[in-house]
Design a protein around this motif. Structure first.
Motif, PDB file in Angstrom:
ATOM      1  N   LEU A  70       0.821  -1.192   0.000  1.00  0.00           N
ATOM      2  CA  LEU A  70       0.000   0.000   0.000  1.00  0.00           C
ATOM      3  C   LEU A  70       0.864   1.255   0.000  1.00  0.00           C
ATOM      4  O   LEU A  70       2.075   1.205   0.202  1.00  0.00           O
ATOM      5  CB  LEU A  70      -0.950  -0.035   1.203  1.00  0.00           C
ATOM      6  N   SER A  71       0.246   2.388  -0.249  1.00  0.00           N
ATOM      7  CA  SER A  71       0.993   3.616  -0.523  1.00  0.00           C
ATOM      8  C   SER A  71       1.471   4.335   0.733  1.00  0.00           C
ATOM      9  O   SER A  71       2.223   5.302   0.633  1.00  0.00           O
ATOM     10  CB  SER A  71       0.120   4.578  -1.348  1.00  0.00           C
ATOM     11  N   PRO A  75      -6.770  -4.572   5.110  1.00  0.00           N
ATOM     12  CA  PRO A  75      -6.961  -3.574   4.054  1.00  0.00           C
ATOM     13  C   PRO A  75      -6.999  -2.164   4.636  1.00  0.00           C
ATOM     14  O   PRO A  75      -8.048  -1.668   5.035  1.00  0.00           O
ATOM     15  CB  PRO A  75      -8.309  -3.964   3.453  1.00  0.00           C
ATOM     16  N   ALA A  76      -5.859  -1.503   4.679  1.00  0.00           N
ATOM     17  CA  ALA A  76      -5.766  -0.228   5.389  1.00  0.00           C
ATOM     18  C   ALA A  76      -5.958   0.976   4.484  1.00  0.00           C
ATOM     19  O   ALA A  76      -6.692   1.909   4.831  1.00  0.00           O
ATOM     20  CB  ALA A  76      -4.412  -0.136   6.094  1.00  0.00           C
ATOM     21  N   HIS A 109      -3.688  -0.847  10.090  1.00  0.00           N
ATOM     22  CA  HIS A 109      -4.091  -2.132   9.521  1.00  0.00           C
ATOM     23  C   HIS A 109      -5.597  -2.251   9.357  1.00  0.00           C
ATOM     24  O   HIS A 109      -6.061  -3.202   8.723  1.00  0.00           O
ATOM     25  CB  HIS A 109      -3.571  -3.278  10.387  1.00  0.00           C
ATOM     26  N   CYS A 110      -6.362  -1.305   9.903  1.00  0.00           N
ATOM     27  CA  CYS A 110      -7.819  -1.477   9.887  1.00  0.00           C
ATOM     28  C   CYS A 110      -8.594  -0.265   9.387  1.00  0.00           C
ATOM     29  O   CYS A 110      -9.821  -0.314   9.316  1.00  0.00           O
ATOM     30  CB  CYS A 110      -8.317  -1.850  11.280  1.00  0.00           C
ATOM     31  N   CYS A 111      -7.909   0.835   9.024  1.00  0.00           N
ATOM     32  CA  CYS A 111      -8.667   2.048   8.700  1.00  0.00           C
ATOM     33  C   CYS A 111      -9.388   1.967   7.352  1.00  0.00           C
ATOM     34  O   CYS A 111     -10.156   2.866   7.016  1.00  0.00           O
ATOM     35  CB  CYS A 111      -7.781   3.292   8.779  1.00  0.00           C
ATOM     36  N   LEU A 132      -7.294  10.263  11.051  1.00  0.00           N
ATOM     37  CA  LEU A 132      -6.032  10.960  10.789  1.00  0.00           C
ATOM     38  C   LEU A 132      -5.268  10.314   9.643  1.00  0.00           C
ATOM     39  O   LEU A 132      -4.537  10.995   8.911  1.00  0.00           O
ATOM     40  CB  LEU A 132      -5.170  10.976  12.054  1.00  0.00           C
ATOM     41  N   LEU A 133      -5.457   9.001   9.473  1.00  0.00           N
ATOM     42  CA  LEU A 133      -4.772   8.290   8.392  1.00  0.00           C
ATOM     43  C   LEU A 133      -5.567   8.303   7.083  1.00  0.00           C
ATOM     44  O   LEU A 133      -5.165   7.678   6.106  1.00  0.00           O
ATOM     45  CB  LEU A 133      -4.500   6.845   8.816  1.00  0.00           C
TER      46      LEU A 133
END
Length: 220
Positions: A16-17, A39-40, A69-71, A105-106
């Motif tokens: 992921l990025s 799937p974050a 890991h969960c957002c 925030l993420l």
């Protein structure tokens, strides 16, 4: 349950990025259903990869409760109707206020509550494919790894050449050391290690290689 060599399970590692996180797509060819591990971020890209591979996402598993890991749970579940799984020790804090703030925030959304609360030894079944839950506390109290013959998805328990941090809430270096040596060490040496972050000199390793070279795997 595990596929024969003529109809092997599909494993796709998706970097992921952000934060060098790895998401994993596990696909069952017989049922054309797919499972996502952690799937974050980049949810559109993850779902496009699953669609291109021909799998309908029915299941999400979080290896632990941390926001990186969960957002993306909420977005995946809204798009697919997938059922969310996490270990019972991390279930409450997954949906806690602090975790929700971090998810926002993420760039994600707070996670919905899990549909299935896992314990050590449970099976996550996907068509004819079954992944065994290995409870590996240390990074968080409810950290898990997922094992099927030939593969183990280690989240933030074991990385290539290192191990998960233990200085966050609920972390324990003693527990992490025990988890690695009692849950992961006994797996066959040729088992592929699929870590939760791209922190090593390669994106995938094996149990045998980590036993020989990872400082955290060395016995006293």
């Amino acid at each position: 349950m595990q596929h024969s060599d003529k109809n092997p399970v599909v494993v796709r590692q998706i970097k992921l990025s952000r934060m060098a996180v790895f998401c994993y797509l596990v696909g069952d060819p017989a049922s054309k259903t797919g499972l996502l591990i952690d799937p974050a971020f980049d949810i559109d890209r993850i779902l496009a990869a699953a669609a291109t591979a021909g799998f309908t996402i029915t299941t999400v598993v979080n290896t632990h409760r941390h926001a990186d890991h969960c957002c993306g749970n909420a977005a995946v579940m809204a798009a697919t109707g997938a059922r969310l799984h996490i270990h019972e020790e991390d279930a409450r804090q997954l949906t806690g206020f602090f975790n929700g703030v971090l998810c926002r925030l993420l760039g994600g959304r707070p996670s919905p509550p899990p549909d299935v609360v896992l314990q050590h030894g449970d099976a996550v079944v996907l068509g004819q494919t079954s992944l065994t839950v290995l409870h590996t506390p240390g990074h968080t109290p409810g950290s898990i790894c997922l094992y099927m013959p030939g593969h183990v998805f280690t989240g933030d328990t074991l990385f290539v050449g290192s191990a998960g941090r233990t200085d966050l809430s609920g972390g324990s270096i003693k527990d992490l050391h025990a988890s690695i040596h009692t849950r992961l060490f006994p797996l066959p040496d040729d088992t592929r290690v699929w870590p939760g972050h791209d922190y090593g000199d390669r994106p995938v390793s094996t149990i045998g290689h980590e036993k020989k070279t990872n400082p955290f795997m060395q016995t006293d």
